[in-house]
Design a protein around this motif. Structure first.
Motif, mmCIF file in Angstrom:
data_model
loop_
_atom_site.group_PDB
_atom_site.id
_atom_site.type_symbol
_atom_site.label_atom_id
_atom_site.label_comp_id
_atom_site.label_asym_id
_atom_site.label_seq_id
_atom_site.Cartn_x
_atom_site.Cartn_y
_atom_site.Cartn_z
ATOM 1 N N PHE A 45 0.793 -1.232 0.000
ATOM 2 C CA PHE A 45 0.000 0.000 0.000
ATOM 3 C C PHE A 45 0.829 1.288 0.000
ATOM 4 N N LEU A 53 -0.399 8.452 -4.945
ATOM 5 C CA LEU A 53 -1.610 9.273 -4.889
ATOM 6 C C LEU A 53 -1.268 10.733 -4.584
ATOM 7 N N ILE A 109 -16.761 29.755 -22.074
ATOM 8 C CA ILE A 109 -16.814 28.329 -21.742
ATOM 9 C C ILE A 109 -15.609 27.920 -20.900
ATOM 10 N N LYS A 110 -14.447 28.514 -21.213
ATOM 11 C CA LYS A 110 -13.188 28.037 -20.643
ATOM 12 C C LYS A 110 -13.168 27.880 -19.117
ATOM 13 N N ARG A 158 -13.204 20.024 -15.049
ATOM 14 C CA ARG A 158 -12.081 19.086 -15.082
ATOM 15 C C ARG A 158 -11.483 18.906 -13.687
ATOM 16 N N LYS A 194 -11.333 15.621 -11.438
ATOM 17 C CA LYS A 194 -10.053 15.148 -10.926
ATOM 18 C C LYS A 194 -10.108 14.974 -9.411
ATOM 19 N N LEU A 222 -12.136 11.950 -8.591
ATOM 20 C CA LEU A 222 -11.407 10.702 -8.803
ATOM 21 C C LEU A 222 -10.331 10.510 -7.738
ATOM 22 N N GLN A 223 -9.705 11.633 -7.337
ATOM 23 C CA GLN A 223 -8.717 11.562 -6.256
ATOM 24 C C GLN A 223 -9.345 10.979 -5.007
ATOM 25 N N GLY A 236 -10.267 7.394 -5.524
ATOM 26 C CA GLY A 236 -9.061 6.572 -5.469
ATOM 27 C C GLY A 236 -8.622 6.324 -4.045
ATOM 28 N N SER A 237 -8.618 7.400 -3.237
ATOM 29 C CA SER A 237 -8.170 7.203 -1.852
ATOM 30 C C SER A 237 -9.161 6.346 -1.077
ATOM 31 N N LEU A 247 -8.508 2.759 -2.144
ATOM 32 C CA LEU A 247 -7.279 2.270 -1.510
ATOM 33 C C LEU A 247 -7.517 1.980 -0.034
ATOM 34 N N LEU A 275 -9.707 -1.106 0.397
ATOM 35 C CA LEU A 275 -8.924 -2.318 0.135
ATOM 36 C C LEU A 275 -7.998 -2.596 1.322
ATOM 37 N N GLY A 276 -7.425 -1.498 1.845
ATOM 38 C CA GLY A 276 -6.531 -1.629 2.994
ATOM 39 C C GLY A 276 -7.267 -2.176 4.201
ATOM 40 N N LEU A 313 -10.048 -3.932 4.198
ATOM 41 C CA LEU A 313 -10.424 -5.320 3.940
ATOM 42 C C LEU A 313 -9.268 -6.260 4.233
#
Lengths: 438, 187
Positions: A127, A134, B5-6, B13, B17, B20-21, B24-25, B28, B31-32, B34
Motif C-alpha cells: 500500500f 496518490l 466556456i473556458k 475538469r 479530478k 477521482l482523487q 481513489g483514496s 485504496l 482495500l486496505g 479489507l
C-alpha cells in the motif's frame, strides 16, 4: 479349525497394521550403559522480526526521499544515488523478497482465501508506494524499486519505440495483472514471482531459463528504457492508475514552459506529452458525430469478445491449479493408460479417493469459470480504454509529463532552460550548459 | 464564446479530478481495511511437514538456491541406534562398513560412530547434505523414521512462493508461524 484360522488372520492384520501405523517404533530405543549423551537437534533460527520493521522503515524513508528529490529538490543525481542504494538494499541484500510487485498476489490471496493470513510487512509494501503515488506520482519507480533501478542503470543508448507498438505492448502489463490476480485469488500460484526476470540476479542463483530471461531484459534495456516496467510490470499498472490523479507530480520545468521544445526528445520512456492545440467547438462536434456509433459499438464488441474469450479459456487456465491438473492426470491414466507422474503416484498412496479429488477439481474449475470470464471482461474493457486513449487527446498547452507513464526519474530536468536559470547555471560560456546535459 | 466556456470547462475538469482523487483514496483505504482483517503481525516461514513428506527428492533440485535450503535432521530420541541402519546402508550393501560404496548418502553426509555394542550413532554433516531425502526414505521404510527433512532457516531465502512447494507432490510444504519455525519429529 476355522476359529483358529480367523484368529491367526486377525492377528496378522493387527501385526501388519501396527507395522504401518507405528513405523517410528520398529526398534526399541536403546538404554546405554556407557555415559553416552544424545546430541541436541540444532535448529537455526529464521531472521528476527525486527528485520521486517527495518525493511518498512527503509521503505518509508526511501519513498519520502525519492519524492522530495524528484518534486522539491529536482535532483536527477540524488535520485540516481538513491536508486543505487535501493538496488543494493532491497535487491541484493534483501534478495528481492518481499517486493510490492509480488505483494499484489499476497493481498489478493488474503482477500479471497479466508485461511490465509497477511504479514504486516507485505501489507505495508503493497500500500505504501500506492499511497505515495496518490500524492507525488510514481516516485517509487524513480528510485525505490530495485527492478526499475537495475534496468535504469543499463540504459545506454535509448531509442524510440513507435507509438502503435508501444500502445500494443502497453496492454501486456494489464493482461499480466489480471492473470496474476486471477491465479492468486484462486490459490493457483504466484505467476508474478515465477516470471520475475531479475530476482535470480539478486539471489545470485536461480533457474537457467529465468537467468536467460533476465539477461534478455537487460540487453533490451540497453536500447529501450525499462522494458519490464513499461511492458510487463503489473504493479506499474496500479501505480499509473493512481498517479493519474496524484495531488502533486514532477514537472519538466521548474517555472513555466516556454515551448522551446528542448525537452521534447529527452525522455527515454516517451512519457512527455507534446502540446496540442485546442480544436474548435464545431470540429469537436463533427468528430463526435462521426464516431458516435463506432465508439459504443467498439466498447460492446471488445467487452463481449473479452468475456467470451475469458469464458472459453477457463478450462486451459484452470490447469494452472495443481488439484485440477492432478485430477486430469489421474483420469487420463485410467482412460488412455497415460504414464504416471510423481504427483499421481503420491495421490494413489495417500488414500484419498478419486471421487473426492474429482469433486475438489470440479469446484475449483467452477470458480475458474467465473474468474476467467471476469478477467476476459476486464481485459476487453482495458482494450476499449486504450483504443479511446490513443484516438482521442485532450488539448494541451505546454510540454508536460504524462502522469500515468512518467517514472519521475528526473532526466528531463536538465533539458529545461528555466532549470538552468533556477540552478544559476547560466553563464557567458554556453559550453558549460552542454556539459551538464551530457 | 470560447472565453465564456473556458473557466467552466476547467472547473469541471478540476471537479472530476478531485472526485477521482477522493474515489481513489477511498478505494485504496477500503482495500486496505479489507486486507487488515486478514492481517497477522508476524511474518511466516516455509516448512516441511515430515508426516506428509514422501521423500521424492524434489527438495534437492527445486530450491532456488543451487545448494538446497532443505537438509536432513535427525531426531535422536526416536533413533534405534541400529547396527544395520536403513538410512545409512543401501539394501544391497556388500559390507556393513563406512566405505563409500556401502553408503546410501550420495555425498557421504552421514557419519556413523560406534557408541557401545551393538549401538551406532548417526550424525548429519549439514555442509555436505543436499536434502535429497534418500536416507529419510530408507529410515522410514526399514527403521524408526528418525531421519526427516526440514527447511533450514539459516539458508532459506523465504521466497514469496517457495519453488520447492510448487514441485512437492504431497503438499507437505506450507507457511508456518515464526514461533514454530521447525516441525520436528518425536516432540
Amino acid at each position: 479349525m476355522t476359529r483358529q484360522r480367523i484368529i491367526i488372520f486377525l492377528s496378522m492384520i493387527l501385526i501388519l497394521n501396527s507395522a504401518f501405523c507405528f513405523a517410528a517404533d520398529r526398534f526399541p530405543r536403546p538404554e546405554f550403559t556407557s555415559d553416552y549423551q544424545k546430541p541436541q537437534i540444532i535448529s537455526p533460527l529464521p531472521e528476527a522480526s525486527w528485520i521486517d520493521y527495518l525493511d518498512m522503515a527503509v521503505l518509508v524513508m526511501a519513498l519520502t526521499l525519492a519524492s522530495w528529490l524528484a518534486l522539491r529538490k529536482r535532483s536527477r543525481n540524488g535520485l540516481f544515488v538513491l536508486s543505487l542504494f535501493s538496488l543494493a538494499y532491497f535487491g541484493f541484500w534483501r534478495s528481492g523478497c518481499i517486493c510490492p510487485i509480488g505483494a499484489i498476489q499476497n493481498v489478493t490471496l488474503a482477500l479471497f482465501e479466508p485461511g490465509y493470513t497477511l504479514p504486516m510487512v507485505v501489507l505495508v509494501f503493497f500500500f505504501l508506494p500506492l499511497l505515495f503515488a496518490l500524492f507525488f506520482g510514481r516516485t517509487f519507480c524513480a528510485a525505490v524499486c530495485p527492478l526499475g533501478a537495475i534496468q535504469d542503470l543499463m540504459l545506454l543508448r535509448p531509442h524510440r519505440i513507435p507509438a502503435p507498438v508501444a500502445a500494443v505492448l502497453g496492454l501486456l502489463p494489464v493482461i499480466f495483472l489480471g492473470a496474476a490476480v486471477l491465479f492468486s485469488a484462486l490459490n493457483s500460484g504466484f505467476i508474478i514471482c515465477r516470471l520475475d526476470p531479475f530476482v535470480s540476479f539478486f539471489r545470485f542463483s536461480g533457474e537457467f531459463k529465468m537467468i536467460i530471461l533476465g539477461v534478455l531484459f537487460l540487453l533490451v534495456a540497453l536500447f529501450f528504457g525499462r522494458p519490464y516496467c513499461r511492458f510487463m510490470c503489473p504493479y506499474g499498472v496500479l501505480l499509473s492508475w493512481v498517479s493519474r490523479f496524484s495531488k502533486w507530480h514532477v514537472s519538466i520545468t521548474p517555472d513555466h514552459c516556454t515551448q522551446c521544445r528542448l525537452c521534447e526528445n529527452s525522455c527515454p520512456f516517451e512519457a512527455i506529452n507534446t502540446p496540442l492545440p485546442e480544436i474548435s467547438q464545431t470540429e469537436r462536434q463533427a468528430a463526435f458525430k462521426r464516431f458516435r456509433l463506432q465508439i459504443p459499438l467498439l466498447i460492446i464488441l471488445f467487452f463481449s469478445a473479452g468475456g467470451i474469450l475469458g469464458y472459453g479459456l477457463h478450462i486451459p487456465l484452470s490447469k494452472m491449479n495443481s488439484t485440477v491438473s492432478l485430477a486430469e492426470q489421474v483420469v487420463a491414466e485410467q482412460l488412455i493408460q497415460k504414464e504416471t507422474t510423481l504427483a499421481s503416484r503420491t495421490f494413489h498412496e495417500s488414500g484419498k479417493t478419486l471421487p473426492q479429488l474429482l469433486q475438489e477439481a470440479k469446484d475449483i474449475r467452477n470458480r475458474f469459470r467465473v474468474g476467467s470470464t471476469i478477467l476476459g471482461f476486464f481485459i476487453g474493457l482495458m482494450f476499449c480504454i486504450k483504443i479511446l486513449a490513443v484516438t482521442t487527446r485532450r488539448p494541451l498547452r505546454d510540454y508536460e509529463a504524462d502522469r500515468g507513464a512518467c517514472f519521475s526519474c528526473g532526466r528531463c530536468f536538465a533539458y529545461c532552460p528555466d532549470e538552468h536559470e533556477r540552478q544559476k547555471l547560466l553563464t557567458d560560456q554556453p559550453d558549460k550548459i552542454y556539459e551538464s546535459i551530457g | 464564446m470560447s472565453r465564456d466556456i473556458k473557466p467552466d470547462l476547467i472547473s469541471r475538469r478540476v471537479f472530476i479530478k478531485r472526485g477521482l482523487q477522493t474515489a481513489g483514496s477511498v478505494c485504496l483505504g477500503g482495500l486496505g481495511l479489507l486486507s487488515l482483517q486478514h492481517l497477522q503481525g508476524k511474518s511466516s516461514v516455509w516448512q516441511i511437514d515430515p508426516h506428509k513428506c514422501v521423500q521424492c527428492g524434489n527438495c534437492a533440485t527445486h530450491c532456488v538456491l543451487s545448494l538446497s535450503a532443505v537438509k536432513c535432521v535427525h531426531a535422536y530420541d526416536l533413533c534405534g541406534y541400529c547396527k544395520l541402519c536403513g538410512g545409512f546402508f543401501p539394501p544391497d550393501a556388500v559390507n556393513l562398513d563406512t566405505g563409500a560404496e556401502n553408503q546410501l548418502c550420495p555425498t557421504g553426509a552421514i557419519k556413523r560412530t560406534f557408541v557401545e555394542d551393538p549401538y551406532f550413532e548417526y550424525t548429519i554433516d549439514e555442509s555436505l547434505c543436499i536434502g535429497c531425502g534418500k536416507c529419510v526414505k530408507g529410515c522410514s521404510a526399514f527403521g524408526n523414521g528418525s531421519l526427516f527433512l526440514q527447511i533450514r532457516h539459516d539458508r532459506c531465502l523465504n521466497c514469496n512462493e517457495c519453488s520447492i512447494s510448487r514441485a512437492c507432490p504431497s503438499g507437505a510444504i506450507s507457511r508456518v508461524d515464526l514461533d514454530t519455525a521447525y516441525l520436528l519429529k518425536g516432540e
